[in-house]
Enzyme design. Structure first.
Site, PDB file in Angstrom:
ATOM      1  N   HIS A 306     -67.831 -46.227  27.369  1.00 60.82           N
ATOM      2  CA  HIS A 306     -67.720 -44.866  26.845  1.00 60.82           C
ATOM      3  C   HIS A 306     -69.107 -44.379  26.477  1.00 60.82           C
ATOM      4  O   HIS A 306     -69.927 -45.160  25.995  1.00 60.82           O
ATOM      5  CB  HIS A 306     -66.813 -44.831  25.606  1.00 60.82           C
ATOM      6  CG  HIS A 306     -66.342 -43.465  25.280  1.00 60.82           C
ATOM      7  ND1 HIS A 306     -67.081 -42.586  24.526  1.00 60.82           N
ATOM      8  CD2 HIS A 306     -65.213 -42.809  25.651  1.00 60.82           C
ATOM      9  CE1 HIS A 306     -66.419 -41.454  24.427  1.00 60.82           C
ATOM     10  NE2 HIS A 306     -65.294 -41.544  25.103  1.00 60.82           N
ATOM     11  N   ASP A 364     -58.114 -45.059  27.905  1.00 63.94           N
ATOM     12  CA  ASP A 364     -57.378 -45.064  29.171  1.00 63.94           C
ATOM     13  C   ASP A 364     -56.955 -46.448  29.624  1.00 63.94           C
ATOM     14  O   ASP A 364     -56.187 -46.588  30.573  1.00 63.94           O
ATOM     15  CB  ASP A 364     -58.235 -44.426  30.270  1.00 63.94           C
ATOM     16  CG  ASP A 364     -58.407 -42.943  30.030  1.00 63.94           C
ATOM     17  OD1 ASP A 364     -57.448 -42.338  29.531  1.00 63.94           O
ATOM     18  OD2 ASP A 364     -59.481 -42.413  30.324  1.00 63.94           O
TER      19      ASP A 364
END
Ligand code: ACO
Length: 429
Positions: A306, A364
């Protein structure tokens, strides 16, 4: 704002730049006058060190793995609140009283239907279109149906557009799904809560009764809540940039949907589940870990890494618990994909490559497993993300439009092309 300053020495110039101190987080050096005073630009592709706006909505501390909406931690909101309450919080800045919440829920509920004429738009698509492609087109077309809420200078119209978008997005996503599987559209039911209504519009058919399982409805609501906003991510920044020109809100949200679709952003949940299925069995995990580490191979572990979180993604922690609960309740606790996901996560976290680069599972990584267990095909994962994120886009849009400092977004560039040269006639080239 404070009186701190930063000094920049460039050539024989010394510039004093104001420094703003946020409520939490690192100080921000204000470079808005840099070009006019110093005739120099800054260079920051990907905005890794650049604050593009001032905002009071969401705060992320990537080092601590912290996500706050209006100051409230996401794990508390996921455990104690629900999606429409979080929508209210994001839009208006405070948790609602019971009366305020009832009024807000009723306003959203009364806007769940879409203009009947929009059905023809759906029918114009190919049946094998990706639901994101359909959503992108249909949401963009909303500006052709709701003329009375496109004047962004009118606060009342902005409010109506916001409520319409939050209310209609589940209807549009469910219709996109129904169209691609050749089933009749299911109209919304206003006696159901937001998540239950969405599940019913996706999974019921006219020839059978459909009872929404409250456990699945709760899990759906949690997925919506966890994705509701994430400060200035790519799709939100797209919405802000699109709206900085004064474009209408429906067009701007369609731009956000287009950006979200990419596999480095909202498309990662579909790509992640497809990757887990391709891995198939735990014995193939080392092969995929090796590929992810190989610089000559473009493959990346989807659902890992991320831009901001460099410790853990707090949404992933809640999502992992939710995956266990949902699969357990559905009686599919021995799900092979979940098994691969858990072993892949453990293998990657134990590998120095991922530790050094601070790569952790993101939101996710587990969401696709839950959605698949609920019965959604992978192509619906990103549309569901778009439904959830609509409130974040709208809240950031409203904040920006109401800000008197708003001006059109217009980045500069580091030009490395040819300098001026004379045109050469075709016969002389
Ligand atoms: N697998 C393997 N290596 C990775 C991964 C990954 N998933 N993610 C990053 N890296 C490596 C990069 O190769 C790079 O290595 P290098 O320094 O040797 O060149 C380093 O880690 C830093 O990666 P960047 O791409 O520079 O980091 P950035 O902040 O730009 O990217 C991103 C973040 C896009 C999320 C990236 O980690 C990625 O592509 N992940 C997979 C896709 C994904 O899961 N996206 C969902 C994000 S969450 C969301 O949108 C809801």
């Amino acid at each position: 704002m404070t009186e701190k300053t930063a000094k920049l020495t460039y050539g024989d110039m010394e510039l004093e730049l104001p420094v703003h101190t946020p409520t939490v987080g690192p100080d921000v050096i204000d470079i808005t006058k840099l070009y006019s005073q110093g005739k120099v630009f800054t260079y920051d592709p990907g905005f890794t060190s650049t604050a593009a706006c001032e905002s009071t909505i969401t705060y992320i501390d990537g080092g601590k793995g912290e996500l706050l909406h209006r100051g409230y931690p996401i794990d508390q909101l996921a455990a104690k609140s629900h999606y429409l309450e979080v929508c209210y919080l994001l839009l208006y800045g405070e948790l609602p009283s019971a009366d305020q919440l009832e009024d807000f829920e009723s306003r959203v509920t009364n806007h769940t239907m879409i203009h009947e004429q929009m059905m023809f738009l759906f029918r114009g698509f190919r049946r094998d279109a990706h639901p994101m492609a359909i959503m992108n087109g249909v949401v963009g077309a909303m500006s052709a149906f709701y003329h009375d809420s496109t004047d962004i200078s009118d606060p009342w119209q902005r409010e109506v557009a916001s409520i319409r978008m939050i209310a209609k997005m589940p209807t549009i996503a469910a219709m996109a799904y129904k169209f691609t599987i050749g089933q009749p559209f299911v109209y919304p039911r206003n006696d159901l809560d937001y998540a239950s209504n969405f599940l019913r519009m996706c999974f019921s058919v006219p020839c059978e009764d459909y009872q929404v399982d409250p456990i699945l409805s709760r899990a759906m609501d949690r997925i919506f809540t966890l994705h509701a906003d994430h400060e200035q991510n790519a799709s939100t920044s797209t919405v802000r940039l699109a709206s900085s020109s004064g474009a209408n809100p429906f067009a701007c949200i369609a731009a956000g949907i287009a950006c979200l679709w990419g596999p480095a952003h909202g498309g990662a949940n579909q790509a992640c589940l497809e990757m887990l299925k391709e891995i198939g069995t735990p014995d193939r995990i080392p092969e995929f870990i090796a590929r992810a580490k190989d610089k000559s191979d473009p493959f990346r572990l989807m659902g890992f890494g991320h831009r901001v979180y460099k410790n853990f993604d707090p949404r992933a922690t809640v999502m992992k618990q939710s995956a266990d609960e949902v699969l357990d309740l559905l009686g599919v606790e021995n799900n092979p994909t979940l098994q691969v996901a858990k072993e892949l996560e453990a293998a990657a976290l134990a590998d120095p490559y991922f530790a050094e680069k601070k790569l952790f599972p993101n939101v996710d990584f587990y969401s696709g497993i839950i959605l698949e267990a609920m019965g959604f095909p992978t192509s619906m994962f990103t549309p569901i993300f778009a439904v959830s994120r609509t409130v974040g886009w709208i809240s950031q849009w409203k904040e920006m439009i109401a800000d008197p400092a708003m001006k059109i977004g217009r980045p500069r560039q580091l030009y490395t092309g040819e300098s001026q040269r004379d045109y050469v006639d075709i016969e002389n080239r």
